[in-house]
Design a protein around this motif. Structure first.
Motif, PDB file in Angstrom:
ATOM      1  N   THR A  61       0.850  -1.186   0.000  1.00 57.87           N
ATOM      2  CA  THR A  61       0.000   0.000   0.000  1.00 57.87           C
ATOM      3  C   THR A  61       0.891   1.243   0.000  1.00 57.87           C
ATOM      4  O   THR A  61       2.100   1.165   0.250  1.00 57.87           O
ATOM      5  N   GLN A  62       0.288   2.388  -0.254  1.00 56.44           N
ATOM      6  CA  GLN A  62       1.066   3.630  -0.208  1.00 56.44           C
ATOM      7  C   GLN A  62       1.684   3.829   1.165  1.00 56.44           C
ATOM      8  O   GLN A  62       2.859   4.223   1.284  1.00 56.44           O
ATOM      9  N   GLU A  63       0.934   3.526   2.208  1.00 57.33           N
ATOM     10  CA  GLU A  63       1.454   3.693   3.567  1.00 57.33           C
ATOM     11  C   GLU A  63       2.631   2.762   3.816  1.00 57.33           C
ATOM     12  O   GLU A  63       3.639   3.164   4.439  1.00 57.33           O
ATOM     13  N   GLU A  64       2.540   1.517   3.328  1.00 53.58           N
ATOM     14  CA  GLU A  64       3.646   0.572   3.506  1.00 53.58           C
ATOM     15  C   GLU A  64       4.874   1.016   2.716  1.00 53.58           C
ATOM     16  O   GLU A  64       6.010   0.921   3.213  1.00 53.58           O
ATOM     17  N   ASP A 111       5.638   4.060   1.880  1.00 58.09           N
ATOM     18  CA  ASP A 111       6.181   5.222   2.592  1.00 58.09           C
ATOM     19  C   ASP A 111       7.065   4.776   3.762  1.00 58.09           C
ATOM     20  O   ASP A 111       8.138   5.338   3.995  1.00 58.09           O
ATOM     21  N   ARG A 112       6.599   3.757   4.502  1.00 67.69           N
ATOM     22  CA  ARG A 112       7.381   3.284   5.647  1.00 67.69           C
ATOM     23  C   ARG A 112       8.719   2.691   5.200  1.00 67.69           C
ATOM     24  O   ARG A 112       9.747   2.894   5.860  1.00 67.69           O
ATOM     25  N   SER A 136      11.114   5.393   4.748  1.00 67.98           N
ATOM     26  CA  SER A 136      11.432   6.190   5.941  1.00 67.98           C
ATOM     27  C   SER A 136      12.469   5.511   6.828  1.00 67.98           C
ATOM     28  O   SER A 136      12.877   6.078   7.839  1.00 67.98           O
ATOM     29  N   ARG A 148       4.311   6.520  -3.821  1.00 66.95           N
ATOM     30  CA  ARG A 148       4.499   7.092  -2.498  1.00 66.95           C
ATOM     31  C   ARG A 148       3.688   8.371  -2.383  1.00 66.95           C
ATOM     32  O   ARG A 148       3.381   9.026  -3.388  1.00 66.95           O
ATOM     33  N   SER A 149       3.369   8.751  -1.168  1.00 69.14           N
ATOM     34  CA  SER A 149       2.690  10.028  -0.958  1.00 69.14           C
ATOM     35  C   SER A 149       3.662  11.173  -1.202  1.00 69.14           C
ATOM     36  O   SER A 149       4.880  11.014  -1.051  1.00 69.14           O
ATOM     37  N   SER A 163       5.716  11.831   1.899  1.00 66.84           N
ATOM     38  CA  SER A 163       6.861  10.942   2.103  1.00 66.84           C
ATOM     39  C   SER A 163       8.040  11.358   1.231  1.00 66.84           C
ATOM     40  O   SER A 163       9.193  11.399   1.696  1.00 66.84           O
TER      41      SER A 163
END
Length: 570
Positions: free
Chosen positions: A262-265, A267-268, A271, A324-325, A328
């Motif tokens: 996912t986009q959140e994954e 992004d992580r 990071s 990615r967002s 991010s």
């Protein structure tokens, strides 16, 4: 801190044993561009103790330097298939390696995954599981044509005598595997995993057996095509079945692929605390050229729905683009500006295709890839809403960051996508021309002849000419001395010497330049073009396809544009 690579570093951390040791054909660069670094950081974030052995010496006990892991060995040939890294398309040995300290190609063995698996078995007789990963293993996970041996080889899992293979972008599956092994559970139902079994799961689709596809007879080559078609069609997480292929008396089992992060994954993943540098243990051996390109670059997305027939990205990263967002990407850019070596220039903002960021088919996201058509070929699908607006906002925000003097888009751009975007295509190109080109923009028409382009799965030359006219007009309006760089493939299936002569004439008359970025087609595993090369038939039409296999004649095709000389890199 880097992930540990020596016993001294383990002692400094107070660790007596690692959970996972990752072995790579590349030097250890701690960067989100380097697969082994990403996997290591993802496992570390999940609570596992991870170390890296980069480019181990095959002739000593170097592989023993971190001891034996508790859970598994992870083996990768590196960011590039080792046979491609070591040999040109004409079979010559490459002298340079961009992922080796000092640049000399002296550290990566041929068939590195096999070499490292054998090395581990030689030094650790009854060890924990061997797990294959990275692009070399991912693209060789079923029976595959190998141009260097000019034969169909078994799945690499059999040749390596390994326990498991994780294919594709394996962040999620590698954590699931490590967790299963830690907890004493059976990992054989993990998506994105291959293993060997005496039995075939009842609901798994059976591929033609290795014995049916290995051989040059026409019946076997046609069985190879059927095998690859089933394999390719079952590569989408929403629609794929599990696959099974008989090798002698045992089955290769390929579980369905993992869904894209996912986009959140994603992004992580970006990071995590990458050091953006070469591990200190390598530095005395010299610099690594790849670091110059990737240290201050930004990955905006992964996956590609271009599906060029000669490219394996669709099989390895997938045909669904995950972005990615902007938050991010901007946060990572701010971190780059604080790096002591940063001089104000972000070297690239992109992915497999730079301008796919923010553009994806909504139908595909819920129903999977279409079984009967492609997103961009022969024409852009009407369900693909092309809008570069999100990229415009991202680039505008990047160039406004304090400390950023320029953010270059140096990844390849699909000009047919720009031409299809009637809302923001012109604005996007104008902004790229004005702010994000460093003298030249890379485009990849690959050829001009319609029948060759059809074999490649590339758009026609008319769209290239329309884009060239638009680019030339905008650069003149902006008063900038910029130009297009054209990437060309010679000796692709369907391409004869006469086609290269026609391309030369086209380039002189229409492009007003002879392209110098010309590479000879290399039939790498798991691409449609390699199927054409091996079988001599176009799998989409069933018609014979001319294939040039003589090394000297393949070189002559390239020399039509470049003149006589040494072959360049891939």
């Amino acid at each position: 801190m880097f992930l540990p690579t020596t016993s001294q570093e383990l002692q400094q951390l107070g660790w007596d044993r690692l959970d996972v040791i990752l072995v790579s054909g590349d030097a250890y660069i701690d960067s989100p561009f380097i697969g082994i670094a990403v996997i290591g950081r993802v496992l570390e974030a999940a609570g596992f103790r991870v170390g890296i052995i980069a480019q181990p010496d095959l002739h000593s006990d170097d592989i023993r330097r971190l001891g034996e892991p508790r859970l598994f060995w992870g083996i990768s040939g590196g960011c590039v298939d080792s046979m491609v890294a070591n040999h040109t398309a004409s079979g010559k040995r490459r002298k340079q390696d961009d992922y080796t300290p000092g640049g000399l190609n002296t550290r990566r063995p041929d068939r590195a995954v096999l070499a490292y698996a054998n090395l581990i078995r030689a030094h650790f007789k009854q060890t924990c599981p061997l797990v294959l990963g990275g692009i070399e293993a991912s693209l060789r996970r079923i029976a595959h044509y190998d141009c260097w041996a000019n034969t169909v080889r078994r799945s690499i899992l059999f040749d390596a005598k390994a326990d498991y293979l994780l294919y594709g972008m394996a962040e999620r599956s590698v954590v699931e595997l490590a967790s299963c092994l830690r907890d004493g559970q059976d990992p054989r139902r993990i998506r994105g995993l291959c293993y060997i079994s005496k039995e075939r799961p009842a609901d798994y689709l059976e591929l033609p057996a290795y014995s049916e596809v290995a051989g040059a007879e026409r019946a076997r080559r046609m069985a190879f095509t059927r095998m690859f078609r089933l394999f390719y069609e079952n590569n989408d997480a929403l629609t794929a079945q599990g696959l099974a292929q008989l090798h002698s008396d045992r089955w290769l089992i390929q579980n369905p692929p993992q869904p894209p992060l996912t986009q959140e994954e994603l992004d992580r993943v970006h990071s995590l605390p990458y050091q953006l540098d070469l591990h200190p243990s390598h530095k005395q051996q010299g610099q690594v050229r790849a670091l110059e390109t990737i240290r201050f670059a930004l990955i905006t997305h992964r996956g590609c729905y271009g599906e060029c027939n000669f490219c394996a990205i669709a099989v390895h990263q997938g045909r669904t683009v995950t972005c990615r967002s902007r938050q991010s990407i901007l946060a990572e850019a701010r971190r780059l500006t604080k790096h002591p070596a940063f001089k104000g220039r972000i070297h690239d903002v992109g992915g497999p295709t730079a301008n796919m960021y923010g553009i994806e088919c909504r139908k595909k996201l819920t129903k999977g890839c279409c079984p009967d058509r492609r997103c961009l070929f022969p024409d852009i699908c009407k369900n693909m809403v092309v809008d570069h607006g999100e990229q415009l906002r991202l680039l505008e925000e990047l160039r406004s960051l304090p400390g950023v003097k320029q953010a270059v888009v140096s990844s390849g751009i699909r000009y047919d996508l720009i031409l299809a975007d009637r809302k923001n295509g012109l604005s996007y190109l104008r902004q790229v021309v004005r702010h994000h080109v460093s003298g030249q923009m890379k485009v990849a028409p690959e050829h001009c002849q319609p029948h060759v382009l059809a074999c490649m799965g590339k758009p026609g030359a008319d769209s290239l000419l329309r884009f060239r006219e638009l680019f030339t007009r905008l650069t003149k309006e902006e008063g900038l001395p910029q130009f297009l760089t054209y990437y060309i493939i010679a000796a692709h299936p369907g391409c004869a010497q006469a086609d290269m002569l026609a391309l030369k004439d086209f380039a002189r008359k229409e492009l007003k330049v002879l392209p110098k970025q010309v590479q000879i087609f290399t039939p790498t595993p798991s691409t449609w073009s390699t199927v054409m090369y091996w079988t001599g038939e176009n799998p989409f039409t069933g018609q014979p396809c001319s294939v040039e296999k003589d090394a000297r004649r393949r070189e002559r095709q390239k020399e039509v544009l470049t003149g006589a000389g040494q072959e360049g890199g891939q």
